[in-house]
Design a protein around this motif. Structure first.
Motif, PDB file in Angstrom:
ATOM      1  N   ARG A  51       0.762  -1.254   0.070  1.00 41.07           N
ATOM      2  CA  ARG A  51       0.051  -0.102  -0.037  1.00 41.07           C
ATOM      3  C   ARG A  51       0.835   1.251   0.066  1.00 41.07           C
ATOM      4  O   ARG A  51       0.570   1.990  -0.585  1.00 41.07           O
ATOM      5  N   GLU A  52       1.968   0.998   0.983  1.00 45.31           N
ATOM      6  CA  GLU A  52       2.664   2.447   1.103  1.00 45.31           C
ATOM      7  C   GLU A  52       3.434   2.652  -0.279  1.00 45.31           C
ATOM      8  O   GLU A  52       3.987   3.696  -0.429  1.00 45.31           O
ATOM      9  N   ASN A  53       3.988   1.684  -1.018  1.00 46.49           N
ATOM     10  CA  ASN A  53       4.602   1.966  -2.261  1.00 46.49           C
ATOM     11  C   ASN A  53       4.157   3.075  -3.115  1.00 46.49           C
ATOM     12  O   ASN A  53       4.484   3.814  -3.821  1.00 46.49           O
ATOM     13  N   SER A  54       2.578   2.980  -3.260  1.00 53.31           N
ATOM     14  CA  SER A  54       1.839   4.039  -3.988  1.00 53.31           C
ATOM     15  C   SER A  54       1.484   5.074  -3.162  1.00 53.31           C
ATOM     16  O   SER A  54       1.625   6.100  -3.811  1.00 53.31           O
ATOM     17  N   THR A  55       1.139   5.080  -1.888  1.00 54.35           N
ATOM     18  CA  THR A  55       0.785   6.052  -1.238  1.00 54.35           C
ATOM     19  C   THR A  55       1.767   7.182  -0.941  1.00 54.35           C
ATOM     20  O   THR A  55       1.594   8.369  -0.557  1.00 54.35           O
ATOM     21  N   VAL A 298      21.176   4.609 -10.385  1.00 54.54           N
ATOM     22  CA  VAL A 298      20.151   4.161  -9.326  1.00 54.54           C
ATOM     23  C   VAL A 298      19.089   4.253 -10.095  1.00 54.54           C
ATOM     24  O   VAL A 298      18.605   5.486 -10.720  1.00 54.54           O
ATOM     25  N   HIS A 299      18.273   2.921 -10.153  1.00 55.93           N
ATOM     26  CA  HIS A 299      16.782   2.795 -10.780  1.00 55.93           C
ATOM     27  C   HIS A 299      15.868   2.532  -9.510  1.00 55.93           C
ATOM     28  O   HIS A 299      16.334   2.177  -8.446  1.00 55.93           O
ATOM     29  N   VAL A 300      14.596   2.681  -9.792  1.00 50.86           N
ATOM     30  CA  VAL A 300      13.597   2.247  -8.900  1.00 50.86           C
ATOM     31  C   VAL A 300      12.349   1.521  -9.382  1.00 50.86           C
ATOM     32  O   VAL A 300      11.935   1.904 -10.462  1.00 50.86           O
ATOM     33  N   ASP A 301      11.794   0.842  -8.470  1.00 55.47           N
ATOM     34  CA  ASP A 301      10.653   0.120  -9.057  1.00 55.47           C
ATOM     35  C   ASP A 301       9.688   0.015  -7.655  1.00 55.47           C
ATOM     36  O   ASP A 301      10.233   0.189  -6.684  1.00 55.47           O
ATOM     37  N   GLY A 302       8.267  -0.218  -7.981  1.00 51.57           N
ATOM     38  CA  GLY A 302       7.483  -0.335  -7.135  1.00 51.57           C
ATOM     39  C   GLY A 302       6.467   0.869  -6.838  1.00 51.57           C
ATOM     40  O   GLY A 302       6.895   1.985  -6.351  1.00 51.57           O
ATOM     41  N   GLY A 303       5.158   0.372  -7.129  1.00 52.70           N
ATOM     42  CA  GLY A 303       4.006   1.401  -6.670  1.00 52.70           C
ATOM     43  C   GLY A 303       3.922   2.503  -7.882  1.00 52.70           C
ATOM     44  O   GLY A 303       2.801   3.359  -7.737  1.00 52.70           O
ATOM     45  N   PHE A 304       4.367   2.512  -9.021  1.00 55.23           N
ATOM     46  CA  PHE A 304       4.135   3.620  -9.836  1.00 55.23           C
ATOM     47  C   PHE A 304       2.739   3.240 -10.721  1.00 55.23           C
ATOM     48  O   PHE A 304       2.704   2.201 -11.374  1.00 55.23           O
ATOM     49  N   SER A 306       1.425   6.224 -12.353  1.00 59.68           N
ATOM     50  CA  SER A 306       1.213   7.231 -13.246  1.00 59.68           C
ATOM     51  C   SER A 306       2.427   7.872 -13.793  1.00 59.68           C
ATOM     52  O   SER A 306       3.401   7.538 -13.145  1.00 59.68           O
ATOM     53  N   GLY A 307       2.384   8.811 -14.790  1.00 68.12           N
ATOM     54  CA  GLY A 307       3.627   9.595 -15.263  1.00 68.12           C
ATOM     55  C   GLY A 307       3.886  10.535 -14.319  1.00 68.12           C
ATOM     56  O   GLY A 307       5.199  10.792 -14.184  1.00 68.12           O
ATOM     57  N   THR A 308       3.051  10.913 -13.541  1.00 67.65           N
ATOM     58  CA  THR A 308       3.349  12.114 -12.472  1.00 67.65           C
ATOM     59  C   THR A 308       4.232  11.394 -11.326  1.00 67.65           C
ATOM     60  O   THR A 308       5.115  11.893 -10.743  1.00 67.65           O
ATOM     61  N   ASP A 309       3.944   9.973 -10.954  1.00 67.34           N
ATOM     62  CA  ASP A 309       4.703   9.298  -9.972  1.00 67.34           C
ATOM     63  C   ASP A 309       6.090   9.104 -10.427  1.00 67.34           C
ATOM     64  O   ASP A 309       7.047   9.363  -9.664  1.00 67.34           O
ATOM     65  N   MET A 310       6.441   8.704 -11.953  1.00 73.27           N
ATOM     66  CA  MET A 310       7.568   8.731 -12.538  1.00 73.27           C
ATOM     67  C   MET A 310       8.376  10.109 -12.267  1.00 73.27           C
ATOM     68  O   MET A 310       9.514  10.186 -11.989  1.00 73.27           O
ATOM     69  N   PHE A 311       7.647  11.023 -12.489  1.00 76.64           N
ATOM     70  CA  PHE A 311       8.272  12.390 -12.658  1.00 76.64           C
ATOM     71  C   PHE A 311       8.973  12.643 -11.078  1.00 76.64           C
ATOM     72  O   PHE A 311       9.998  13.330 -10.968  1.00 76.64           O
ATOM     73  N   LYS A 312       8.082  12.304 -10.033  1.00 78.92           N
ATOM     74  CA  LYS A 312       8.501  12.429  -8.747  1.00 78.92           C
ATOM     75  C   LYS A 312       9.845  11.614  -8.339  1.00 78.92           C
ATOM     76  O   LYS A 312      10.658  12.444  -7.813  1.00 78.92           O
ATOM     77  N   ALA A 313       9.947  10.345  -8.874  1.00 85.34           N
ATOM     78  CA  ALA A 313      11.092   9.438  -8.507  1.00 85.34           C
ATOM     79  C   ALA A 313      12.309  10.133  -9.263  1.00 85.34           C
ATOM     80  O   ALA A 313      13.522  10.113  -8.743  1.00 85.34           O
ATOM     81  N   LEU A 314      12.278  10.548 -10.695  1.00 91.34           N
ATOM     82  CA  LEU A 314      13.372  11.238 -11.150  1.00 91.34           C
ATOM     83  C   LEU A 314      13.942  12.437 -10.526  1.00 91.34           C
ATOM     84  O   LEU A 314      14.973  12.797 -10.342  1.00 91.34           O
TER      85      LEU A 314
END
Length: 382
Positions: A51-55, A298-304, A306-314
């Motif tokens: 749950r927290e991966n997305s929230t 460094v890459h990341v996975d888990g809970g993405f 939307s494209g906005t989620d991607m933007f935040k991780a970058l």
């Protein structure tokens, strides 16, 4: 149309419109059995981490810049020495043929058409050769091969030799799984791989697999005595592929990956399927990026979702994001076309987010684009 609005997407049901990953998940759930859906979608124990991966994304807010010419926005980036169309790729999710008969073949074709990379799971229902061929027959792009540490070193070496001969670019050594997590749903359902599906990479026929539960199969081949010194030096001695460590969540392990000469890390908690209660990957990302100090990718996975989620991780320092479940939902919904729909949806949203925040290229996405919501509910610049 201004802003590059996506056009209508053909769908099999005229009454069903897929505009988001949430829509895709809902549509896919109608096509999967309860057992299959729970296998793909569940995490371990109390489901806290999944749950927290997305929230975790909701704890950040965007800081857009205005009056920027974004008419020529460029979403491309480089991964494994090759340009991809945008910083997203498909994680090594296993048993894809349980979602759709074409399984990993369909995913590979969709990734090739979209111009992004794919990692092949050890639990693939198709061989490395078949998955590579399905994609490379369409276009040039990169595959990674995901591996666990195995008791049978000769078989592990055969997998590596095959992956290298077939042109895979990297090994994703899954380091967070000395044993499987506490997965109540798999145990309640006595989950076993469906009849007719095989694990050719692990050299297991459907008869071999059906004799044991998923957990039992894993215990049979996985080596829980793995360690940094032994695994990395052995891999370096037998392959020229890049070596990435998948499952890193701390600065300490990031430092060890650097010390042992690894090419990259994937900040990951196995989609919440291993140890419940660990950090969401977005929350673990900043300390890993800080520890890396540019010495390792460094890459990341888990809970993405939307494209906005991607933007935040970058903005927090990731070079590329990886998704597993959204690809499975695409497969279950409509095979290759469904995976393509997922990738197109994520790309459209990511591109639009870049434009609305005033970022012309991926390199323009920085911490300055984000604020974090503190415990008192107030936003704070990073």
């Amino acid at each position: 149309m201004a802003g590059g609005a996506p056009g209508p997407i053909p769908i099999s049901d005229p009454h069903e419109t897929i505009l988001s990953i949430a829509d895709l998940e809902k549509a896919a759930s109608k096509k999967m059995s309860k057992t299959a859906g729970e296998f793909y979608n569940s995490g371990s124990q109390d489901q806290t981490t999944i749950r927290e991966n997305s929230t975790a994304f909701s704890r950040y807010r965007l800081r857009p810049r205005v009056l920027v010419d974004v008419s020529g926005v460029d979403t491309s980036t480089s991964v494994f020495g090759r340009e991809i169309s945008f910083p997203l790729s498909v994680s090594p999710a296993g048993l894809q043929a349980m979602a759709h008969p074409d399984g990993e073949l369909a995913t590979s074709r969709a990734c090739a058409k979209r111009g992004v990379n794919m990692a092949i799971s050890s639990y693939s229902n198709y061989s490395i050769q078949a998955v590579r061929s399905a994609g490379t027959s369409i276009g040039c792009f990169s595959h990674a091969i995901q591996l666990y540490t195995m008791k049978d070193r000769e078989m592990q070496e055969r997998i590596i030799r095959t992956a290298e001969a077939e042109g895979c670019s990297a090994i994703f050594l899954t380091a967070d799984s000395p044993v499987l997590g506490v997965r109540y749903n798999e145990w309640r359902n006595d989950f076993r791989t469906p009849e007719g599906l095989e694990f050719p990479i692990l050299e297991k026929t459907t008869e071999d697999i059906r004799r044991q539960t998923h957990d039992g199969t894993f215990v049979g081949f996985n080596d829980d005595s793995h360690n940094w010194d032994r695994e990395i030096s052995w891999l370096r001695s037998i392959t020229k592929m890049q070596i990435w460590i998948k499952g890193v969540l701390t600065a300490e392990d990031t430092e060890l990956a650097v010390k042992h000469g690894c090419d990259g890390i994937i900040v990951s908690n196995h989609g919440g399927r291993q140890l419940d209660g660990v950090l969401a990957t977005l929350d673990a990302l900043p300390e890993c990026v800080e520890a890396a100090q540019g010495r390792i990718r460094v890459h990341v996975d888990g809970g993405f979702r939307s494209g906005t989620d991607m933007f935040k991780a970058l903005a927090l320092g990731a070079e590329c994001c990886w998704v597993g479940r959204p690809a499975i939902w695409g497969l279950a919904y409509d095979g290759e076309a469904g995976v393509n729909l997922m990738l197109e949806t994520m790309h459209n949203e990511f591109r639009r987010c870049m434009q609305l925040t005033g970022c012309k290229t991926v390199n323009d996405i920085t911490k300055a684009s984000l604020a974090r919501i503190d415990a008192d509910g107030r936003p704070k610049r990073l």
